[in-house]
Design a protein around this motif. Structure first.
Motif, PDB file in Angstrom:
ATOM      1  N   GLU A 181      -6.722 156.779 -95.985  1.00 14.20           N
ATOM      2  CA  GLU A 181      -7.118 156.126 -97.017  1.00 14.20           C
ATOM      3  C   GLU A 181      -6.175 156.460 -98.350  1.00 14.20           C
ATOM      4  O   GLU A 181      -6.521 157.243 -99.202  1.00 14.20           O
ATOM      5  CB  GLU A 181      -8.413 156.028 -97.634  1.00 14.20           C
ATOM      6  N   GLU A 222      -4.580 154.995-100.379  1.00 13.45           N
ATOM      7  CA  GLU A 222      -4.484 154.414-101.836  1.00 13.45           C
ATOM      8  C   GLU A 222      -5.302 155.281-102.757  1.00 13.45           C
ATOM      9  O   GLU A 222      -5.373 154.948-103.929  1.00 13.45           O
ATOM     10  CB  GLU A 222      -5.132 152.993-101.697  1.00 13.45           C
ATOM     11  N   ASP A 232       4.126 155.041-104.583  1.00 15.25           N
ATOM     12  CA  ASP A 232       3.033 154.381-104.633  1.00 15.25           C
ATOM     13  C   ASP A 232       2.849 153.845-102.925  1.00 15.25           C
ATOM     14  O   ASP A 232       3.382 153.136-102.555  1.00 15.25           O
ATOM     15  CB  ASP A 232       3.025 152.869-105.686  1.00 15.25           C
ATOM     16  N   ALA A 233       1.439 154.131-102.509  1.00 13.49           N
ATOM     17  CA  ALA A 233       1.006 153.790-101.263  1.00 13.49           C
ATOM     18  C   ALA A 233       0.372 152.403-101.257  1.00 13.49           C
ATOM     19  O   ALA A 233       0.052 151.854-102.448  1.00 13.49           O
ATOM     20  CB  ALA A 233       0.196 154.755-100.655  1.00 13.49           C
ATOM     21  N   TYR A 234       0.583 151.420-100.325  1.00 12.97           N
ATOM     22  CA  TYR A 234      -0.154 150.266-100.085  1.00 12.97           C
ATOM     23  C   TYR A 234      -0.757 149.959 -98.744  1.00 12.97           C
ATOM     24  O   TYR A 234      -0.455 150.820 -98.077  1.00 12.97           O
ATOM     25  CB  TYR A 234       0.994 149.221-100.614  1.00 12.97           C
ATOM     26  N   ARG A 235      -1.445 149.092 -98.803  1.00 11.86           N
ATOM     27  CA  ARG A 235      -1.910 148.608 -97.494  1.00 11.86           C
ATOM     28  C   ARG A 235      -1.008 147.508 -96.705  1.00 11.86           C
ATOM     29  O   ARG A 235      -0.886 146.692 -97.219  1.00 11.86           O
ATOM     30  CB  ARG A 235      -3.515 148.412 -97.563  1.00 11.86           C
ATOM     31  N   SER A 287      -2.400 152.446 -94.019  1.00  5.44           N
ATOM     32  CA  SER A 287      -1.795 152.742 -95.329  1.00  5.44           C
ATOM     33  C   SER A 287      -0.148 152.889 -95.006  1.00  5.44           C
ATOM     34  O   SER A 287       0.289 153.465 -93.828  1.00  5.44           O
ATOM     35  CB  SER A 287      -2.410 154.184 -95.997  1.00  5.44           C
TER      36      SER A 287
END
Length: 424
Positions: A378, A380, A398-401, A406
């Motif tokens: 996780e 985010e 910046d992380a994203y899905r 992830s």
């Protein structure tokens, strides 16, 4: 100051606080360095933040040539050692060198028995006919421990050893038992042969073995062992801190006379992969020219054994850029409170080269080659910073899905990076 092992058996501590073990490899200092050279060396490594020095109490069989004539034992007519007669002047000088190091904040990590002094090991041919007699081991170790005990050293009972026979094991067991009998609070381990991961039960079950030290070594075919062996020791029971005590040295040639030398990048990669795969208690650096204390114009040329090309002069090797990389590692681990970080199996990319680890508040990844990193995590929930390990630039990430997992996107740097996430 005294270095101890934490109650959970995962890290070193000093006065109850986490201690990141950042060692330099300087095996041949006692026989090859003048006191003036030693002072120059100590001041430079102190400036860089190193806090442990791995040194050989006895002469290293593959040290560089030297104009100094310091020997730990009396010499017989044929030039071999008379192990019944310790050279007090040698140990007086070694004690002074340890004192100089400790005054500057270093913890000495002293090797008692390099493998060439012990029968049946892989190094038998390099000192054939002049092994230390088994009956001498206990009085010699007793003398050494009493000599250096005031400085609270770590003891590396063995040096670069395999465990080929019961006889060889008796040497190391005698030495370890002697250390713990005379100085039960001393921290001790075994420095084992490159790529080795199996330690005999007599040592695995020994209460005096305080941490695991392995070496991923200098063979160009096996650099992946830096993380593979870290994983192996991390998962062993009993739980002990894990240290890669000899990753590839900067600018040492590939072993077995293979053409090529290890760069700062190679040494940096080995360190980060070791640390994040289970060796999170610390790491050891080495420079080709420091470990053998080489001086320009002196003999090296060892073609037997590991078969390395010539070292650099020690003053040039002292200033290799890679030492600053290791210094920066310690800075990052201390700043983000990562000492003893636990490996995480969260990377979905089809490679073991990207490593991940974390604790309750932080996750850290090492990415040697730029790519999009997919995580079973996780991400985010974290704020990420990407650190360019060459220029030490920091960038927000910046992380994203994406498709149920992830993603950490490709960064803008051209070099290897660490990516650090802290919980929002």
């Amino acid at each position: 100051m005294t270095v101890t092992i934490s109650t959970n058996g995962s890290i070193f501590e000093e006065q109850g606080s986490p201690f990141f073990y950042l060692a330099d490899t300087v095996w041949s200092a006692f026989t090859n360095a003048t006191l003036e050279e030693w002072e120059e060396y100590l001041d430079y490594r102190k400036m860089q933040g190193f806090n442990v020095l791995q040194m050989n109490v006895l002469r290293q069989w593959d040290a560089s040539g030297s104009d100094l004539e310091w020997e730990p034992f009396a010499l017989q007519e044929d030039g071999s050692y008379d192990y019944s007669q310790l050279n007090e002047a040698y140990f007086d000088r070694a004690t002074e060198m340890v004192r100089m190091a400790v005054e500057r904040g270093f913890t000495p990590a002293l090797v008692l028995l390099w493998c060439n002094y012990v029968p049946d090991t892989w190094a038998t041919p390099f000192q054939e006919g002049n092994k230390m007699p088994l009956e001498v081991v206990e009085p010699y170790v007793t003398y050494a421990v009493k000599r250096f005990s005031a400085f609270n050293p770590i003891y590396l009972v063995s040096g670069d050893t395999d465990f080929p026979s019961e006889l060889a094991n008796r040497y190391y067991q005698t030495a370890l038992d002697t250390v713990k009998r005379i100085s039960p609070s001393s921290v001790a381990t075994l420095h084992i042969q490159g790529r080795l991961r199996e330690i005999p039960e007599v040592f695995m079950n020994h209460e005096g073995l305080d941490f695991y030290m392995y070496q991923s070594g200098h063979n160009s075919e096996f650099q992946h062992y830096s993380h593979e062996i870290a994983e192996h020791f991390y998962n062993l029971s009993p739980k002990r801190p894990v240290i890669n005590g000899e990753p590839c040295y900067e600018q040492i040639s590939y072993s077995r006379n293979v053409y090529g030398r290890y760069s700062a990048l190679d040494a940096r990669r080995a360190a980060w992969q070791s640390l994040l795969a289970g060796g999170g208690a610390g790491v050891t650096y080495g420079a080709h020219g420091i470990w053998s204390w080489h001086k320009k114009g002196q003999k090296f040329g060892i073609v037997e054994g590991e078969g390395f090309d010539s070292p650099y002069d020690w003053r040039a090797a002292l200033r290799f850029e890679g030492a600053w990389d290791y210094s920066f590692i310690k800075y990052v681990f201390d700043m983000y409170k990562l000492v003893g970080v636990k490996p995480l199996d969260i990377v979905l990319n089809q490679t073991k080269e990207i490593r991940a680890a974390g604790n309750e508040d932080t996750v850290i990844l090492y990415v040697p080659v730029n790519t999009k990193v997919r995580l079973d995590y996780e991400a985010e929930a974290y704020s990420f910073t990407t650190i360019d390990l060459v220029h030490r630039r920091f960038a927000r990430t910046d992380a994203y899905r994406e498709n149920g997992y992830s993603v950490l996107p490709m960064h803008e740097f051209e070099h290897d990076v660490v990516i650090i996430g802290t919980k929002k």
